[in-house]
Design a protein around this motif. Structure first.
Motif, PDB file in Angstrom:
ATOM      1  N   LEU A 211       0.825  -1.209   0.000  1.00  0.00           N
ATOM      2  CA  LEU A 211       0.000   0.000   0.000  1.00  0.00           C
ATOM      3  C   LEU A 211       0.854   1.251   0.000  1.00  0.00           C
ATOM      4  O   LEU A 211       2.013   1.238   0.424  1.00  0.00           O
ATOM      5  CB  LEU A 211      -0.909   0.014   1.233  1.00  0.00           C
ATOM      6  CG  LEU A 211      -1.777  -1.235   1.479  1.00  0.00           C
ATOM      7  CD1 LEU A 211      -2.571  -1.062   2.758  1.00  0.00           C
ATOM      8  CD2 LEU A 211      -2.694  -1.507   0.308  1.00  0.00           C
ATOM      9  N   THR A 212       0.257   2.325  -0.440  1.00  0.00           N
ATOM     10  CA  THR A 212       0.860   3.645  -0.288  1.00  0.00           C
ATOM     11  C   THR A 212      -0.254   4.633   0.010  1.00  0.00           C
ATOM     12  O   THR A 212      -1.432   4.370  -0.274  1.00  0.00           O
ATOM     13  CB  THR A 212       1.638   4.051  -1.559  1.00  0.00           C
ATOM     14  OG1 THR A 212       2.443   5.197  -1.255  1.00  0.00           O
ATOM     15  CG2 THR A 212       0.706   4.384  -2.720  1.00  0.00           C
ATOM     16  N   PHE A 213       0.108   5.759   0.608  1.00  0.00           N
ATOM     17  CA  PHE A 213      -0.878   6.759   0.994  1.00  0.00           C
ATOM     18  C   PHE A 213      -0.396   8.121   0.513  1.00  0.00           C
ATOM     19  O   PHE A 213       0.756   8.492   0.742  1.00  0.00           O
ATOM     20  CB  PHE A 213      -1.079   6.761   2.512  1.00  0.00           C
ATOM     21  CG  PHE A 213      -1.617   5.454   3.035  1.00  0.00           C
ATOM     22  CD1 PHE A 213      -2.977   5.230   3.095  1.00  0.00           C
ATOM     23  CD2 PHE A 213      -0.757   4.439   3.425  1.00  0.00           C
ATOM     24  CE1 PHE A 213      -3.478   4.011   3.552  1.00  0.00           C
ATOM     25  CE2 PHE A 213      -1.238   3.221   3.877  1.00  0.00           C
ATOM     26  CZ  PHE A 213      -2.605   3.002   3.943  1.00  0.00           C
ATOM     27  N   GLU A 214      -1.272   8.844  -0.126  1.00  0.00           N
ATOM     28  CA  GLU A 214      -0.897  10.134  -0.705  1.00  0.00           C
ATOM     29  C   GLU A 214      -0.803  11.227   0.347  1.00  0.00           C
ATOM     30  O   GLU A 214      -0.155  12.250   0.129  1.00  0.00           O
ATOM     31  CB  GLU A 214      -1.905  10.543  -1.795  1.00  0.00           C
ATOM     32  CG  GLU A 214      -1.901   9.619  -3.010  1.00  0.00           C
ATOM     33  CD  GLU A 214      -0.582   9.654  -3.770  1.00  0.00           C
ATOM     34  OE1 GLU A 214       0.090  10.707  -3.745  1.00  0.00           O
ATOM     35  OE2 GLU A 214      -0.226   8.632  -4.387  1.00  0.00           O
ATOM     36  N   THR A 215      -1.463  11.034   1.480  1.00  0.00           N
ATOM     37  CA  THR A 215      -1.443  12.061   2.528  1.00  0.00           C
ATOM     38  C   THR A 215      -1.065  11.433   3.867  1.00  0.00           C
ATOM     39  O   THR A 215      -1.322  10.244   4.115  1.00  0.00           O
ATOM     40  CB  THR A 215      -2.817  12.747   2.671  1.00  0.00           C
ATOM     41  OG1 THR A 215      -3.811  11.757   2.995  1.00  0.00           O
ATOM     42  CG2 THR A 215      -3.195  13.457   1.376  1.00  0.00           C
ATOM     43  N   ILE A 216      -0.463  12.240   4.724  1.00  0.00           N
ATOM     44  CA  ILE A 216      -0.013  11.765   6.036  1.00  0.00           C
ATOM     45  C   ILE A 216      -1.194  11.375   6.915  1.00  0.00           C
ATOM     46  O   ILE A 216      -1.108  10.427   7.702  1.00  0.00           O
ATOM     47  CB  ILE A 216       0.847  12.836   6.733  1.00  0.00           C
ATOM     48  CG1 ILE A 216       2.079  13.175   5.890  1.00  0.00           C
ATOM     49  CG2 ILE A 216       1.291  12.374   8.121  1.00  0.00           C
ATOM     50  CD1 ILE A 216       3.033  12.032   5.660  1.00  0.00           C
ATOM     51  N   ASP A 217      -2.308  12.076   6.811  1.00  0.00           N
ATOM     52  CA  ASP A 217      -3.446  11.748   7.673  1.00  0.00           C
ATOM     53  C   ASP A 217      -4.012  10.364   7.344  1.00  0.00           C
ATOM     54  O   ASP A 217      -4.379   9.611   8.246  1.00  0.00           O
ATOM     55  CB  ASP A 217      -4.526  12.831   7.616  1.00  0.00           C
ATOM     56  CG  ASP A 217      -5.100  13.023   6.223  1.00  0.00           C
ATOM     57  OD1 ASP A 217      -4.376  12.793   5.239  1.00  0.00           O
ATOM     58  OD2 ASP A 217      -6.271  13.424   6.112  1.00  0.00           O
ATOM     59  N   LYS A 218      -4.037   9.986   6.057  1.00  0.00           N
ATOM     60  CA  LYS A 218      -4.525   8.655   5.694  1.00  0.00           C
ATOM     61  C   LYS A 218      -3.535   7.575   6.140  1.00  0.00           C
ATOM     62  O   LYS A 218      -3.934   6.496   6.581  1.00  0.00           O
ATOM     63  CB  LYS A 218      -4.770   8.572   4.191  1.00  0.00           C
ATOM     64  CG  LYS A 218      -5.915   9.443   3.703  1.00  0.00           C
ATOM     65  CD  LYS A 218      -7.217   9.092   4.405  1.00  0.00           C
ATOM     66  CE  LYS A 218      -8.368   9.961   3.936  1.00  0.00           C
ATOM     67  NZ  LYS A 218      -9.621   9.674   4.714  1.00  0.00           N
ATOM     68  N   LEU A 219      -2.258   7.864   6.027  1.00  0.00           N
ATOM     69  CA  LEU A 219      -1.244   6.951   6.553  1.00  0.00           C
ATOM     70  C   LEU A 219      -1.424   6.774   8.057  1.00  0.00           C
ATOM     71  O   LEU A 219      -1.370   5.650   8.577  1.00  0.00           O
ATOM     72  CB  LEU A 219       0.151   7.489   6.246  1.00  0.00           C
ATOM     73  CG  LEU A 219       1.344   6.770   6.884  1.00  0.00           C
ATOM     74  CD1 LEU A 219       1.432   5.328   6.409  1.00  0.00           C
ATOM     75  CD2 LEU A 219       2.640   7.516   6.586  1.00  0.00           C
ATOM     76  N   ALA A 220      -1.661   7.865   8.762  1.00  0.00           N
ATOM     77  CA  ALA A 220      -1.848   7.811  10.214  1.00  0.00           C
ATOM     78  C   ALA A 220      -3.062   6.960  10.577  1.00  0.00           C
ATOM     79  O   ALA A 220      -3.019   6.180  11.544  1.00  0.00           O
ATOM     80  CB  ALA A 220      -1.994   9.222  10.779  1.00  0.00           C
ATOM     81  N   GLU A 221      -4.136   7.097   9.830  1.00  0.00           N
ATOM     82  CA  GLU A 221      -5.333   6.305  10.109  1.00  0.00           C
ATOM     83  C   GLU A 221      -5.041   4.810   9.996  1.00  0.00           C
ATOM     84  O   GLU A 221      -5.487   4.008  10.824  1.00  0.00           O
ATOM     85  CB  GLU A 221      -6.457   6.703   9.147  1.00  0.00           C
ATOM     86  CG  GLU A 221      -7.026   8.085   9.404  1.00  0.00           C
ATOM     87  CD  GLU A 221      -8.105   8.458   8.407  1.00  0.00           C
ATOM     88  OE1 GLU A 221      -8.573   7.563   7.659  1.00  0.00           O
ATOM     89  OE2 GLU A 221      -8.505   9.643   8.366  1.00  0.00           O
ATOM     90  N   TYR A 222      -4.302   4.439   8.969  1.00  0.00           N
ATOM     91  CA  TYR A 222      -3.992   3.021   8.762  1.00  0.00           C
ATOM     92  C   TYR A 222      -3.062   2.496   9.853  1.00  0.00           C
ATOM     93  O   TYR A 222      -3.273   1.405  10.400  1.00  0.00           O
ATOM     94  CB  TYR A 222      -3.367   2.827   7.385  1.00  0.00           C
ATOM     95  CG  TYR A 222      -3.286   1.386   6.956  1.00  0.00           C
ATOM     96  CD1 TYR A 222      -4.408   0.723   6.483  1.00  0.00           C
ATOM     97  CD2 TYR A 222      -2.086   0.681   7.034  1.00  0.00           C
ATOM     98  CE1 TYR A 222      -4.349  -0.612   6.099  1.00  0.00           C
ATOM     99  CE2 TYR A 222      -2.016  -0.647   6.649  1.00  0.00           C
ATOM    100  CZ  TYR A 222      -3.146  -1.292   6.178  1.00  0.00           C
ATOM    101  OH  TYR A 222      -3.082  -2.615   5.807  1.00  0.00           O
ATOM    102  N   ILE A 223      -2.051   3.269  10.181  1.00  0.00           N
ATOM    103  CA  ILE A 223      -1.125   2.868  11.246  1.00  0.00           C
ATOM    104  C   ILE A 223      -1.862   2.724  12.570  1.00  0.00           C
ATOM    105  O   ILE A 223      -1.647   1.765  13.319  1.00  0.00           O
ATOM    106  CB  ILE A 223       0.025   3.894  11.370  1.00  0.00           C
ATOM    107  CG1 ILE A 223       0.965   3.806  10.154  1.00  0.00           C
ATOM    108  CG2 ILE A 223       0.810   3.673  12.662  1.00  0.00           C
ATOM    109  CD1 ILE A 223       2.046   4.868  10.142  1.00  0.00           C
ATOM    110  N   TYR A 224      -2.760   3.659  12.871  1.00  0.00           N
ATOM    111  CA  TYR A 224      -3.451   3.701  14.162  1.00  0.00           C
ATOM    112  C   TYR A 224      -4.256   2.430  14.421  1.00  0.00           C
ATOM    113  O   TYR A 224      -4.405   2.000  15.572  1.00  0.00           O
ATOM    114  CB  TYR A 224      -4.367   4.922  14.193  1.00  0.00           C
ATOM    115  CG  TYR A 224      -5.047   5.171  15.512  1.00  0.00           C
ATOM    116  CD1 TYR A 224      -4.356   5.724  16.588  1.00  0.00           C
ATOM    117  CD2 TYR A 224      -6.396   4.861  15.685  1.00  0.00           C
ATOM    118  CE1 TYR A 224      -4.993   5.960  17.799  1.00  0.00           C
ATOM    119  CE2 TYR A 224      -7.039   5.093  16.890  1.00  0.00           C
ATOM    120  CZ  TYR A 224      -6.324   5.646  17.939  1.00  0.00           C
ATOM    121  OH  TYR A 224      -6.963   5.884  19.139  1.00  0.00           O
ATOM    122  N   GLU A 225      -4.759   1.805  13.358  1.00  0.00           N
ATOM    123  CA  GLU A 225      -5.567   0.604  13.532  1.00  0.00           C
ATOM    124  C   GLU A 225      -4.770  -0.689  13.353  1.00  0.00           C
ATOM    125  O   GLU A 225      -5.345  -1.770  13.345  1.00  0.00           O
ATOM    126  CB  GLU A 225      -6.749   0.623  12.558  1.00  0.00           C
ATOM    127  CG  GLU A 225      -7.770   1.708  12.886  1.00  0.00           C
ATOM    128  CD  GLU A 225      -9.122   1.470  12.239  1.00  0.00           C
ATOM    129  OE1 GLU A 225     -10.150   1.732  12.915  1.00  0.00           O
ATOM    130  OE2 GLU A 225      -9.165   1.029  11.070  1.00  0.00           O
TER     131      GLU A 225
END
Length: 340
Positions: free
Chosen positions: A244-258
């Motif tokens: 996976l890759t994420f274009e924005t830091i907030d979406k990356l953070a959401e994935y990491i958080y869960e």
């Protein structure tokens, strides 16, 4: 200049992910100590929904930098690469006289007597609120530190150089609605890239072998990479894992958080996971588990090479970080987290 009798303070963050989290922590502690703070930075701005207690704006355009920051009585700045490299209309000589420059390590030519400048330019009431911050210009790592992390060093700097008393490494986070902390506890994020791949990156082959070992033990390994590296990793031989890759830091953070944990090179993704309270295994190229720039907001284990050999193209360390050892350290870390 703002004519308010309440001191208006701005912090301009450096642009990298790890540094940005440090400046978020700094802004939050200044807020905690009663300051009215505006934080400027593109990474913090992408995380603004997680940080409702902080006022955050993206970087001003270079041509608007002076007019935007002129609204604040004092600006603490870690100059971005764009600012450092600019010549017109911005020069380093100009910004060192206008703004209080701070960074992990600050060159001597960045220094300036801001106490005299502020005393002459501010009202006595505002200067009284900001006067002791005028001594905070310079290196955050202002003295020799031994085993302290960059988080601990920054807290020390805020205590000793900024005179702040109420300090905490933990920034109050407000996850977006619907997210559940570590909902997917068996999902282990493998983060195999960094900003300095030739120096910092463990080999792709070892990350893939680690993924296979984790899978055999009932974990769900997922590879997360920067957008520029996504195609390379998606098409890599022997990579059968979700990539996976994420274009924005907030979406990356959401994935990491869960997710259950992150295994990363010495990189911004490891810092972000730690900042969010997610367990982190950091693979580090030197034999120093207490290196200053390790993540240190939550449970972290640094895995170092057993030995490092000299080589023609730089130190040889990658073969001496074993795949099984990384997996074992992850399981010990997760056991410690579950018991706490």
């Amino acid at each position: 200049m703002n004519n308010s009798s309440t001191a208006q303070l701005a912090i301009v963050s450096f642009e990298s992910l790890g540094d940005s989290l440090i400046y978020i922590m700094m802004a939050d502690n200044l807020r905690r100590n009663g300051y009215t703070v505006m934080l400027f930075g593109n990474v913090p701005y992408q995380l603004k929904n997680w940080l409702p207690e902080l006022a955050i704006q993206p970087y001003p355009q270079l041509e608007d930098l002076y007019s935007t920051l002129n609204e604040y009585h004092l600006v603490l700045m870690s100059p971005s690469r764009a600012i450092r490299n600019a010549t017109v209309p911005i020069t380093l000589e100009d910004i060192r006289q206008r703004y209080l420059l701070i960074c992990q390590k600050v060159p001597d030519e960045w220094s300036f007597d801001h106490q005299s400048r502020l005393e002459q330019s501010l009202s006595p009431e505002v200067f009284q609120q900001l006067g002791h911050l005028s001594h905070a210009a310079g290196s955050i790592r202002y003295r020799e530190f031994e085993k302290e992390s960059v988080v601990e060093i920054t807290l020390d700097f805020m205590r000793e150089k900024m005179g702040l008393q109420n300090l905490s490494a933990n920034v109050q986070l407000s996850p977006p609605q619907g997210l559940v902390y570590r909902k997917n506890r068996r999902r282990i994020i493998l983060s195999p890239d960094s900003a300095w791949p030739e120096k910092k990156d463990w080999t792709p082959e070892r990350f893939l072998k680690l993924g296979k070992l984790l899978e055999q033990s009932g974990y769900e390994p997922v590879i997360v990479v920067a957008p520029d590296n996504h195609e390379v990793w998606q098409t890599m031989v022997n990579n059968r894992f979700p990539t996976l890759t994420f274009e924005t830091i907030d979406k990356l953070a959401e994935y990491i958080y869960e997710s259950g944990a992150v295994i990363a090179n010495d990189s911004g993704n490891g810092h972000l996971a730690s900042f969010l309270g997610i367990p982190v295994i950091t693979i580090y190229r030197k034999r120093n588990p207490y290196f200053h720039w390790r993540p240190d907001w939550s449970a972290v284990k640094v895995v170092c090479p057993i030995i490092v050999l000299p080589g023609f193209n730089g130190p040889i360390w990658r073969p001496f970080v074993g795949v099984k050892r990384v997996k074992n350290e992850l399981e010990k870390l997760l056991m410690r987290v579950e018991k706490s």
